[in-house]
Write a protein that holds these residues in place. Sequence first.
Motif: not given
Length: 342
Positions: A260-267, A270-273, A306-311, A331-337
């Motif tokens: 959880r800590a590492l994925t939060s840091e990765m998010w 990462t730039r929105p989009g 990520t507080a749900g801020q990915v698609v 798994l590939a996701l885009s960052r929202l925000g």
Amino acid sequence: MDAKTSTSHPVFYAGRFADGVPRKALPDDCLLLDDWAVLPGPLADAADGASVVIVWDLLSFPFEALVGEARDVPLVLALPAGRDAKFLSAVFGETVFGGLGFFDGIATPDTDTWQALRRRYGWAEGQRVAAGEDPGGLISDVLAGMAGGERWEKAAHRTRESALLPRFAAARGLEAGEVPMDVLQVGVGDGRWATGFDPATTRFSGVDEDERALARAAQNFPEGGFRKLGPELSIPHPDEGFDLTFCVDTLGDYPAEEKRALTSEMWRVTRPGGRLLFLEDFVGGDGSAPYVVSVNAFVDLLMGATAGQVVLEHVESLRYPGEDTVRGGVLALSRLGVPGRW
């Protein structure tokens, strides 16, 4: 052609020069091939069970005949002496050089030629073989640098490439024109995935806990930027610095809270989009990943981190060579925000 049956043996393709290669200079289990091996049958037989194929006569070698499982055999190409990078690129180009991967090698005594080709084709420094002055010396150098298992590793790497390279290209598509893409790999290891990007249009960075791994990555790709993970798995980069942040076979080393800590840091970095990309084992396999979680459990963890801020944009399963279980997944996701800085 000097045929020899072996479950794992080096193959030396001398082609037109086979008559000039003294058999006593080669290891006992080495299969020596002349230019009759340009026929598909002899080459397929030679590749079956080969640990490595060393090509001395590049001009007569039938690269197009390496199909199916034969593509998984590591190749080492001995570049002709006295030929510069411009000539070699014109003759072999993307057809041959563009198909070489991290587990293939290039033997040349000419540093200038090597550096020009390495930059053009994105090779790692570790792919260069200290060229022997004769066939026996070259084979000894190649075998001394092999740790064993490279054939399976190359096959597994190609399986991962087939899933990751389209995702890398999709992330590149987010950038217009000639704007460089900023890429970060978490758990960079020896840096092998830097070969998946065009060095002319990518700024590649990596982080890892292992300082020895970081040293290998820096040696393989001097142009990259490699740094150690900070306390509590913090990534030593500012917010929103990367267009693509990814990891490969990394998160299975960490229990849930550290995941959880590492994925939060990765998010965070990462730039929105931008894209987040994960290739991991989601089914227990060879035991190398002690903290395997299912896809559903990982997605839940990721949404919380990520507080749900990915698609979620892409999901794909992977089966590795020789295995019956589908244990890998992408798994590939885009960052929202909204960007916090421009």
